[in-house]
Design an enzyme around this catalytic site. Structure first.
Site, PDB file in Angstrom:
ATOM      1  CB  ALA A 267     151.070   2.189  91.738  1.00 38.40           C
TER       2      ALA A 267
ATOM      3  CE1 TYR B 161     146.034  10.570  96.639  1.00 38.80           C
ATOM      4  CE2 TYR B 161     145.791  12.251  98.328  1.00 38.80           C
ATOM      5  CZ  TYR B 161     146.499  11.206  97.773  1.00 38.80           C
ATOM      6  OH  TYR B 161     147.676  10.794  98.364  1.00 38.80           O
TER       7      TYR B 161
ATOM      8  CG  HIS C  88     154.175  17.984  96.005  1.00 37.28           C
ATOM      9  ND1 HIS C  88     154.289  16.937  95.133  1.00 37.28           N
ATOM     10  CD2 HIS C  88     153.057  17.759  96.719  1.00 37.28           C
ATOM     11  CE1 HIS C  88     153.287  16.100  95.336  1.00 37.28           C
ATOM     12  NE2 HIS C  88     152.523  16.577  96.298  1.00 37.28           N
TER      13      HIS C  88
ATOM     14  CB  THR D 231     146.864  10.425 101.796  1.00 31.65           C
ATOM     15  OG1 THR D 231     146.850  11.845 101.873  1.00 31.65           O
ATOM     16  CG2 THR D 231     145.442   9.980 101.475  1.00 31.65           C
TER      17      THR D 231
ATOM     18  CG  ASP E 130     156.120   2.484  88.173  1.00 36.01           C
ATOM     19  OD1 ASP E 130     156.383   2.973  89.277  1.00 36.01           O
ATOM     20  OD2 ASP E 130     155.555   3.128  87.245  1.00 36.01           O
TER      21      ASP E 130
ATOM     22  N   GLY F  29     140.271  23.816  98.958  1.00 39.15           N
ATOM     23  CA  GLY F  29     140.402  22.607  99.774  1.00 39.15           C
ATOM     24  C   GLY F  29     141.641  22.546 100.643  1.00 39.15           C
TER      25      GLY F  29
HETATM   26  N1  UDP Z   1     151.560  25.936  98.040  1.00 34.64           N
HETATM   27  C1  UDP Z   1     151.793  27.255  97.658  1.00 34.64           C
HETATM   28  N2  UDP Z   1     152.291  27.473  96.400  1.00 34.64           N
HETATM   29  C2  UDP Z   1     152.554  26.459  95.517  1.00 34.64           C
HETATM   30  C3  UDP Z   1     152.322  25.120  95.926  1.00 34.64           C
HETATM   31  C4  UDP Z   1     151.826  24.897  97.211  1.00 34.64           C
HETATM   32  O1  UDP Z   1     151.556  28.190  98.402  1.00 34.64           O
HETATM   33  O2  UDP Z   1     152.973  26.753  94.380  1.00 34.64           O
HETATM   34  C5  UDP Z   1     151.048  25.675  99.393  1.00 34.64           C
HETATM   35  C6  UDP Z   1     149.748  24.883  99.425  1.00 34.64           C
HETATM   36  O3  UDP Z   1     148.640  25.747  99.330  1.00 34.64           O
HETATM   37  C7  UDP Z   1     149.852  24.189 100.780  1.00 34.64           C
HETATM   38  C8  UDP Z   1     151.345  23.968 100.976  1.00 34.64           C
HETATM   39  O4  UDP Z   1     151.990  24.862 100.053  1.00 34.64           O
HETATM   40  O5  UDP Z   1     149.405  25.027 101.798  1.00 34.64           O
HETATM   41  C9  UDP Z   1     151.789  22.574 100.650  1.00 34.64           C
HETATM   42  O6  UDP Z   1     151.245  22.223  99.384  1.00 34.64           O
HETATM   43  P1  UDP Z   1     151.692  20.913  98.598  1.00 34.64           P
HETATM   44  O7  UDP Z   1     150.965  20.913  97.280  1.00 34.64           O
HETATM   45  O8  UDP Z   1     153.182  20.845  98.562  1.00 34.64           O
HETATM   46  O9  UDP Z   1     151.201  19.713  99.505  1.00 34.64           O
HETATM   47  P2  UDP Z   1     149.741  19.360 100.113  1.00 34.64           P
HETATM   48  O10 UDP Z   1     149.755  19.913 101.516  1.00 34.64           O
HETATM   49  O11 UDP Z   1     148.709  19.977  99.249  1.00 34.64           O
HETATM   50  O12 UDP Z   1     149.721  17.871 100.095  1.00 34.64           O
END
Ligand code: UDP
Length: 323
Positions: free
Chosen positions: A73, A140, A188, A116, A31, A283
């Site tokens: 990674a 990504y 997240h 993913t 890492d 997105g």
């Molecule tokens: N989300 C939100 N507020 C935040 C972060 C995420 O409403 O501060 C929403 C985001 O738009 C998505 C869901 O939570 O619909 C999960 O987002 P995350 O970034 O955790 O994971 P992703 O699905 O993008 O991989």
């Protein structure tokens, strides 16, 4: 087995290292610590190195002669990948090729790859099975899909066998609370909600309430990190026994909305959180849910921490741990 875990200091990698080590495997973590933490590697050997540095990867293979490689990674921020595609293609794609080429050179034939749900792009149907068209919407997702395609070519040409695991939303923490989610910056939903509850952040923003879902907020498939890692373990076992490359979608198969995550987090913690309504994030599809039937049937995978309250309870134990 002797397993090289690339990216073993990150969120998912560190849980994998712990599981492999606890089960008696010999683990070597490689890492660069660009986003991982040395103290998250709870067993085995640790080598600080970068996948851009081919001689160092080569040395690791010479020294340890691993039986298999697990590759965690990568950069993971969708928005950043749109702003800086060079960073994503260099690290997630080119550097992965470096790793694969060294594997071929040393005749290491078993590879588990962190892919993913972003390889699918905007869902044409939900739940999403492995046959769903692959149409990633951002660098990504494309960088991961490119690696998946390269793996098929490397199998044909060099006999390198792989399992690609397409994660939906990895969440939660090891029940021991020795490990958990630590991203810098954190983007997240679950850790952000919990940090808002614990007072580390002023509020949680809900990105859009006008989606075509029952409560108007986005639905995601949250899969407990330990269940995710147990799927890797089963995938590795099967790959080393039958030598057949495979692709699996990994999720709970149940979707939870952003609003449900917030409500369950309030129930689990017994505290209220300040919620702010914010515009949609670019997105974000309305609903992303995995059909994980194939992994269950083929690998005998049986996720145990499937309910959202347990996932959040474990994440909360980590969040509130003094460290
Ligand atoms: N989300 C939100 N507020 C935040 C972060 C995420 O409403 O501060 C929403 C985001 O738009 C998505 C869901 O939570 O619909 C999960 O987002 P995350 O970034 O955790 O994971 P992703 O699905 O993008 O991989």
């Amino acid at each position: 087995m002797k397993i090289l875990v690339v990216g073993g200091a990150g969120y998912i990698g560190s849980h994998m290292v712990k599981m492999l080590h606890d089960l008696g495997n010999q683990v070597i973590t490689f890492d660069n610590l660009s986003s991982g933490f040395r103290d998250a590697v709870l067993g085995g050997e640790f080598v600080q190195g970068d996948l851009a540095d081919i001689p160092t990867i080569d040395k690791v293979f010479q020294q340890y002669q691993p039986d298999a490689v697990m590759h965690f990674a990568s950069y993971i921020q969708v928005g950043e990948s749109v702003q800086h595609p060079d960073k994503y293609y260099l690290n997630n794609f080119t550097n992965t090729l470096n790793l694969l080429n060294v594997m071929v050179k040393h005749d290491v034939k078993s590879f588990i790859f962190s892919s993913t749900a972003a390889v699918f792009g905007e869902p044409e149907y939900v739940p999403i099975d492995e046959a769903h068209p692959k149409a990633p919407l951002n660098p990504y997702g494309r960088s991961k899909w490119m690696v998946e395609q390269v793996l098929a070519d490397y199998e044909r040409a060099y006999g390198l066998k792989s399992v690609c695991l397409r994660y939906f939303n990895a969440a939660g923490a090891d029940p021991s609370a020795l490990l958990g989610e630590r991203h810098e910056p954190e983007t997240h939903l679950i850790p952000l909600v919990l940090q808002a509850i614990s007072g580390k952040r002023p509020h949680i923003s809900v990105f859009g309430r006008d989606y075509d879902t029952p409560d108007g907020t986005c639905i995601r498939d949250y899969i407990h990190i330990v269940d995710l890692c147990s799927a890797h373990l089963l995938a590795l076992k099967q790959l080393t026994v039958d030598g057949v490359s495979k692709r699996f979608n990994l999720g709970n198969g149940a979707g939870f909305s952003v609003q449900e995550v917030i409500s369950v987090a309030e129930q689990v913690t017994g505290k209220k959180v300040k919620v702010i309504d914010a515009p949609r994030r670019d997105g974000d599809p309305a609903r992303l849910v995995a059909d994980a039937t194939l992994a269950k049937r083929t690998l005998g995978w049986a996720p145990v921490y499937t309910d959202l309250a347990t996932i959040i309870k474990h994440a909360w134990a980590w969040e509130t741990k003094v460290r």
